[in-house]
Write an enzyme that holds these catalytic residues in place. Sequence first.
Site, PDB file in Angstrom:
ATOM      1  N   ARG A 102       3.478   7.805  -2.044  1.00 32.20           N
ATOM      2  CA  ARG A 102       2.074   7.605  -2.402  1.00 32.20           C
ATOM      3  C   ARG A 102       1.467   6.394  -1.696  1.00 32.20           C
ATOM      4  O   ARG A 102       0.623   5.685  -2.269  1.00 32.20           O
ATOM      5  CB  ARG A 102       1.911   7.484  -3.918  1.00 32.20           C
ATOM      6  CG  ARG A 102       2.463   8.660  -4.717  1.00 32.20           C
ATOM      7  CD  ARG A 102       1.731   9.952  -4.382  1.00 32.20           C
ATOM      8  NE  ARG A 102       2.296  11.082  -5.124  1.00 32.20           N
ATOM      9  CZ  ARG A 102       3.205  11.908  -4.633  1.00 32.20           C
ATOM     10  NH1 ARG A 102       3.655  11.754  -3.403  1.00 32.20           N
ATOM     11  NH2 ARG A 102       3.669  12.916  -5.357  1.00 32.20           N
ATOM     12  N   SER A 161      -1.778  13.841 -11.982  1.00 33.88           N
ATOM     13  CA  SER A 161      -0.790  12.919 -12.546  1.00 33.88           C
ATOM     14  C   SER A 161      -1.412  11.539 -12.673  1.00 33.88           C
ATOM     15  O   SER A 161      -1.902  10.979 -11.693  1.00 33.88           O
ATOM     16  CB  SER A 161       0.455  12.849 -11.653  1.00 33.88           C
ATOM     17  OG  SER A 161       1.100  14.104 -11.586  1.00 33.88           O
ATOM     18  N   GLU A 174      -1.606   6.077 -10.950  1.00 39.24           N
ATOM     19  CA  GLU A 174      -1.723   6.724  -9.650  1.00 39.24           C
ATOM     20  C   GLU A 174      -3.183   6.955  -9.308  1.00 39.24           C
ATOM     21  O   GLU A 174      -3.552   7.010  -8.139  1.00 39.24           O
ATOM     22  CB  GLU A 174      -0.971   8.055  -9.654  1.00 39.24           C
ATOM     23  CG  GLU A 174      -0.934   8.752  -8.309  1.00 39.24           C
ATOM     24  CD  GLU A 174       0.016   9.935  -8.290  1.00 39.24           C
ATOM     25  OE1 GLU A 174      -0.411  11.023  -7.895  1.00 39.24           O
ATOM     26  OE2 GLU A 174       1.187   9.758  -8.684  1.00 39.24           O
TER      27      GLU A 174
END
Length: 313
Positions: free
Chosen positions: A186, A236, A306
């Site tokens: 990420r 998420s 996130e």
Amino acid sequence: MSDRIDQLQKAAQENCVTRQEPMSRHTTFRIGGPADYFAAPTTEEGICGIVRYCRAQNYPFTVIGNGSNLLVSDAGYRGLILQLYKDFNRIEIRSGMDQVSQDNDACVICAEAGAMLSAIARRAQEAGLTGFEFASGIPGTLGGAVVMNAGAYGGEMKQVLLAVRVLTREGEVLEIPAEDLKLGYRTSVIPANGWIVLGARIALQPGDPAAIRSRMEELKEQRVAKQPLDLPSAGSTFKRPEGYFAGKLIMDAHLRGYTVGGAQVSEKHCGFVVNRGGATAADVRQLIADVTAKVKTDFGVTLEPEIKMLGEF
């Protein structure tokens, strides 16, 4: 204020700028107050023109895709939102070896930053190209996927990315090889370098269209079975802590269904925060804080969001 919008339209060379645009219309959370200015240019020249104007005027701006990983403040955003999405989403398939790829069998897909990953996956399937099935259900654009090295079901952008076309802080348009992006979980060097993704090239392999479609359907069924796709969310909510799964930690902390206002920890998948109806950004922010604190207390693990938060909270 009218001078500002006129200057932005001139910089974009098209009428693509609006004022006081509700960001709830442009996020998958369906949450967010108004942006002072909102622009959706249709050309690379228009994007570069607006960015150069904002930087020359020291005017704040933020680039977004389809808003699938974004929580915008209830107060909105003081500055300009530059959206690269439906108006900047062309996809082209090129056969044969690409100059960046060393694989003679590879076929290359060139796409603009606003192209949805699902649309790229569908074009690849139709052309009999395999390797992008993992991204077929990720609800984001190519630009955002490159920035965060998006992935799912064992695949990630790092595995297929050849090169990225970016606008630099200095106003130059450059093509950066994938190996120079430092793609990790990420993460990439793109935000730190102040680059704006304009497009990318992806290398895929020839495959059987029926088999590719079957795999995409299989992944779709898994998502439908496990994720709360019937409610607005930003996907998420937390990054995966090393050695753990965020959803499992939240479930074990007995937070399934935990609610703050209209925001709720999904009863279907605890890794998702959903908008049950009328949720505010403040509700989501408080819920995230509560979940983070409880998981830290119970397990000594610090969850990291996130999703990107934009505006004042």
